[in-house]
Design a protein around this motif. Structure first.
Motif, PDB file in Angstrom:
ATOM      1  N   THR A 162      -3.448 -42.112 -11.518  1.00 51.11           N
ATOM      2  CA  THR A 162      -2.790 -41.379 -10.437  1.00 51.11           C
ATOM      3  C   THR A 162      -2.091 -40.127 -10.955  1.00 51.11           C
ATOM      4  N   LEU A 163      -1.377 -40.255 -12.053  1.00 47.68           N
ATOM      5  CA  LEU A 163      -0.686 -39.100 -12.631  1.00 47.68           C
ATOM      6  C   LEU A 163      -1.670 -38.027 -13.084  1.00 47.68           C
ATOM      7  N   ASN A 164      -2.783 -38.453 -13.677  1.00 46.58           N
ATOM      8  CA  ASN A 164      -3.805 -37.491 -14.104  1.00 46.58           C
ATOM      9  C   ASN A 164      -4.387 -36.737 -12.912  1.00 46.58           C
ATOM     10  N   VAL A 165      -4.680 -37.454 -11.840  1.00 48.42           N
ATOM     11  CA  VAL A 165      -5.226 -36.809 -10.644  1.00 48.42           C
ATOM     12  C   VAL A 165      -4.226 -35.792 -10.093  1.00 48.42           C
ATOM     13  N   LEU A 166      -2.965 -36.172 -10.000  1.00 52.43           N
ATOM     14  CA  LEU A 166      -1.938 -35.252  -9.483  1.00 52.43           C
ATOM     15  C   LEU A 166      -1.764 -34.027 -10.371  1.00 52.43           C
ATOM     16  N   VAL A 167      -1.711 -34.236 -11.672  1.00 49.75           N
ATOM     17  CA  VAL A 167      -1.532 -33.113 -12.602  1.00 49.75           C
ATOM     18  C   VAL A 167      -2.730 -32.168 -12.534  1.00 49.75           C
ATOM     19  N   ILE A 168      -3.940 -32.722 -12.525  1.00 46.40           N
ATOM     20  CA  ILE A 168      -5.139 -31.890 -12.432  1.00 46.40           C
ATOM     21  C   ILE A 168      -5.128 -31.097 -11.125  1.00 46.40           C
ATOM     22  N   TYR A 169      -4.794 -31.753 -10.026  1.00 42.19           N
ATOM     23  CA  TYR A 169      -4.775 -31.069  -8.730  1.00 42.19           C
ATOM     24  C   TYR A 169      -3.726 -29.956  -8.706  1.00 42.19           C
ATOM     25  N   ILE A 170      -2.546 -30.233  -9.227  1.00 45.76           N
ATOM     26  CA  ILE A 170      -1.472 -29.226  -9.215  1.00 45.76           C
ATOM     27  C   ILE A 170      -1.828 -28.032 -10.104  1.00 45.76           C
ATOM     28  N   ILE A 171      -2.288 -28.291 -11.310  1.00 47.07           N
ATOM     29  CA  ILE A 171      -2.621 -27.198 -12.232  1.00 47.07           C
ATOM     30  C   ILE A 171      -3.776 -26.358 -11.675  1.00 47.07           C
ATOM     31  N   CYS A 172      -4.820 -27.007 -11.186  1.00 50.64           N
ATOM     32  CA  CYS A 172      -5.949 -26.272 -10.627  1.00 50.64           C
ATOM     33  C   CYS A 172      -5.550 -25.523  -9.356  1.00 50.64           C
ATOM     34  N   SER A 173      -4.630 -26.073  -8.564  1.00 48.12           N
ATOM     35  CA  SER A 173      -4.134 -25.379  -7.368  1.00 48.12           C
ATOM     36  C   SER A 173      -3.380 -24.114  -7.751  1.00 48.12           C
ATOM     37  N   ILE A 174      -2.588 -24.196  -8.806  1.00 42.68           N
ATOM     38  CA  ILE A 174      -1.852 -23.018  -9.272  1.00 42.68           C
ATOM     39  C   ILE A 174      -2.821 -21.939  -9.758  1.00 42.68           C
ATOM     40  N   ILE A 175      -3.841 -22.356 -10.519  1.00 42.92           N
ATOM     41  CA  ILE A 175      -4.850 -21.402 -10.992  1.00 42.92           C
ATOM     42  C   ILE A 175      -5.557 -20.748  -9.803  1.00 42.92           C
ATOM     43  N   GLU A 176      -5.943 -21.551  -8.828  1.00 45.92           N
ATOM     44  CA  GLU A 176      -6.636 -21.018  -7.645  1.00 45.92           C
ATOM     45  C   GLU A 176      -5.723 -20.110  -6.829  1.00 45.92           C
ATOM     46  N   ALA A 177      -4.448 -20.456  -6.718  1.00 43.53           N
ATOM     47  CA  ALA A 177      -3.502 -19.603  -5.981  1.00 43.53           C
ATOM     48  C   ALA A 177      -3.372 -18.241  -6.661  1.00 43.53           C
ATOM     49  N   PHE A 178      -3.285 -18.223  -7.986  1.00 46.09           N
ATOM     50  CA  PHE A 178      -3.233 -16.952  -8.712  1.00 46.09           C
ATOM     51  C   PHE A 178      -4.531 -16.165  -8.528  1.00 46.09           C
ATOM     52  N   ARG A 179      -5.647 -16.858  -8.551  1.00 42.32           N
ATOM     53  CA  ARG A 179      -6.924 -16.172  -8.331  1.00 42.32           C
ATOM     54  C   ARG A 179      -6.953 -15.510  -6.959  1.00 42.32           C
ATOM     55  N   LEU A 180      -6.498 -16.238  -5.934  1.00 43.84           N
ATOM     56  CA  LEU A 180      -6.468 -15.675  -4.583  1.00 43.84           C
ATOM     57  C   LEU A 180      -5.555 -14.453  -4.503  1.00 43.84           C
ATOM     58  N   ILE A 181      -4.396 -14.514  -5.152  1.00 44.67           N
ATOM     59  CA  ILE A 181      -3.466 -13.381  -5.159  1.00 44.67           C
ATOM     60  C   ILE A 181      -4.103 -12.172  -5.838  1.00 44.67           C
ATOM     61  N   ILE A 182      -4.718 -12.396  -6.989  1.00 45.02           N
ATOM     62  CA  ILE A 182      -5.372 -11.301  -7.720  1.00 45.02           C
ATOM     63  C   ILE A 182      -6.494 -10.694  -6.891  1.00 45.02           C
ATOM     64  N   PHE A 183      -7.326 -11.531  -6.263  1.00 41.17           N
ATOM     65  CA  PHE A 183      -8.429 -11.015  -5.456  1.00 41.17           C
ATOM     66  C   PHE A 183      -7.915 -10.251  -4.237  1.00 41.17           C
ATOM     67  N   ARG A 184      -6.833 -10.713  -3.634  1.00 37.07           N
ATOM     68  CA  ARG A 184      -6.256  -9.987  -2.494  1.00 37.07           C
ATOM     69  C   ARG A 184      -5.759  -8.617  -2.931  1.00 37.07           C
ATOM     70  N   LEU A 185      -5.129  -8.557  -4.102  1.00 41.50           N
ATOM     71  CA  LEU A 185      -4.634  -7.278  -4.611  1.00 41.50           C
ATOM     72  C   LEU A 185      -5.779  -6.332  -4.962  1.00 41.50           C
ATOM     73  N   LEU A 186      -6.821  -6.883  -5.584  1.00 46.62           N
ATOM     74  CA  LEU A 186      -7.948  -6.051  -5.994  1.00 46.62           C
ATOM     75  C   LEU A 186      -8.776  -5.547  -4.817  1.00 46.62           C
ATOM     76  N   PHE A 187      -8.960  -6.386  -3.826  1.00 48.92           N
ATOM     77  CA  PHE A 187      -9.889  -6.035  -2.747  1.00 48.92           C
ATOM     78  C   PHE A 187      -9.213  -5.659  -1.434  1.00 48.92           C
ATOM     79  N   SER A 188      -7.896  -5.509  -1.443  1.00 53.33           N
ATOM     80  CA  SER A 188      -7.206  -5.136  -0.211  1.00 53.33           C
ATOM     81  C   SER A 188      -7.201  -3.627  -0.012  1.00 53.33           C
ATOM     82  N   LYS A 189      -7.428  -2.856  -1.065  1.00 50.76           N
ATOM     83  CA  LYS A 189      -7.431  -1.406  -0.972  1.00 50.76           C
ATOM     84  C   LYS A 189      -8.751  -0.931  -0.368  1.00 50.76           C
ATOM     85  N   LYS A 190      -8.652  -0.012   0.561  1.00 56.88           N
ATOM     86  CA  LYS A 190      -9.854   0.560   1.176  1.00 56.88           C
ATOM     87  C   LYS A 190     -10.108   1.914   0.550  1.00 56.88           C
ATOM     88  N   TYR A 191     -11.329   2.138   0.155  1.00 57.48           N
ATOM     89  CA  TYR A 191     -11.687   3.396  -0.514  1.00 57.48           C
ATOM     90  C   TYR A 191     -12.334   4.350   0.455  1.00 57.48           C
TER      91      TYR A 191
END
Length: 191
Positions: A162-191
């Motif tokens: 149970t602890l392993n599942v929770l830790v994996i989910y939390i860490i991967c969620s944080i990585i995915e949240a950062f990825r989403l933030i970076i992609f929003r910053l990179l692709f939000s500008k209109k050229y």
């Protein structure tokens, strides 16, 4: 759906659609279309009916190994690859998944705090799957990071799992949240 589920399940040695027991991206594409169809057109089943169907399919899956092995053998269906209804593309797993999807689709959550938390976490879940199932990450995670074998016979197995599942989910969620933030910053500008 029957073509991808039943045929690939009954004839895994042939595998004409490259389903590999439902462990490929092609199976996720099939499930995506199935869920999209249900979302658009609905299925007329109550929450109680969906829950009952889910429980029945889980029981059939659990009980499938030995009886179905002998039944398939009597019918002349190859049993060399048969492991019961445990593959992702087995009919019982597909129906149970569909019932669970419908159950959550019809779920009404009254508390706004819980609803908002779910709405924030849900978009991260697919990213969590992609991150922890990446072949490089999976190998490092299970071969070097998490030692489940040491806990198989232990009383602490359930807690460790149970602890392993929770830790994996939390860490991967944080990585995915950062990825989403970076992609929003990179692709939000209109050229």
């Amino acid at each position: 759906m029957g073509m991808f589920s039943l045929y690939s399940f009954l004839r895994p040695e042939a595998d004409p659609f490259f389903m590999q027991g439902g462990y490929t991206v092609w199976w996720f594409v099939v499930l995506y279309f199935l869920a999209g169809y249900v979302r658009l057109y609905g299925i007329n089943i109550s929450q109680r009916g969906a829950f009952s169907l889910y429980i029945i399919m889980c029981l059939l899956t659990f009980l499938s190994k030995k009886p179905m092995y002998y039944l398939f053998k009597a019918w002349g269906v190859s049993t060399s690859h048969f492991i019961g209804f445990y593959n992702y593309n087995s009919p019982t797993i597909v129906i149970a998944s569909l019932a669970l999807f419908i159950l959550f689709l019809k779920l009404k959550i009254g508390a706004s705090i819980i609803r908002n938390l779910i709405l924030r976490i849900a978009p991260l879940s697919f990213g969590v799957y992609l991150i922890h199932e990446n072949p490089f990450v999976r190998h490092e995670l299970w071969e070097h990071g998490i030692n489940m074998k040491a806990f198989y016979a232990s009383n602490l197995f359930l807690l460790h799992f149970t602890l392993n599942v929770l830790v994996i989910y939390i860490i991967c969620s944080i990585i995915e949240a950062f990825r989403l933030i970076i992609f929003r910053l990179l692709f939000s500008k209109k050229y």
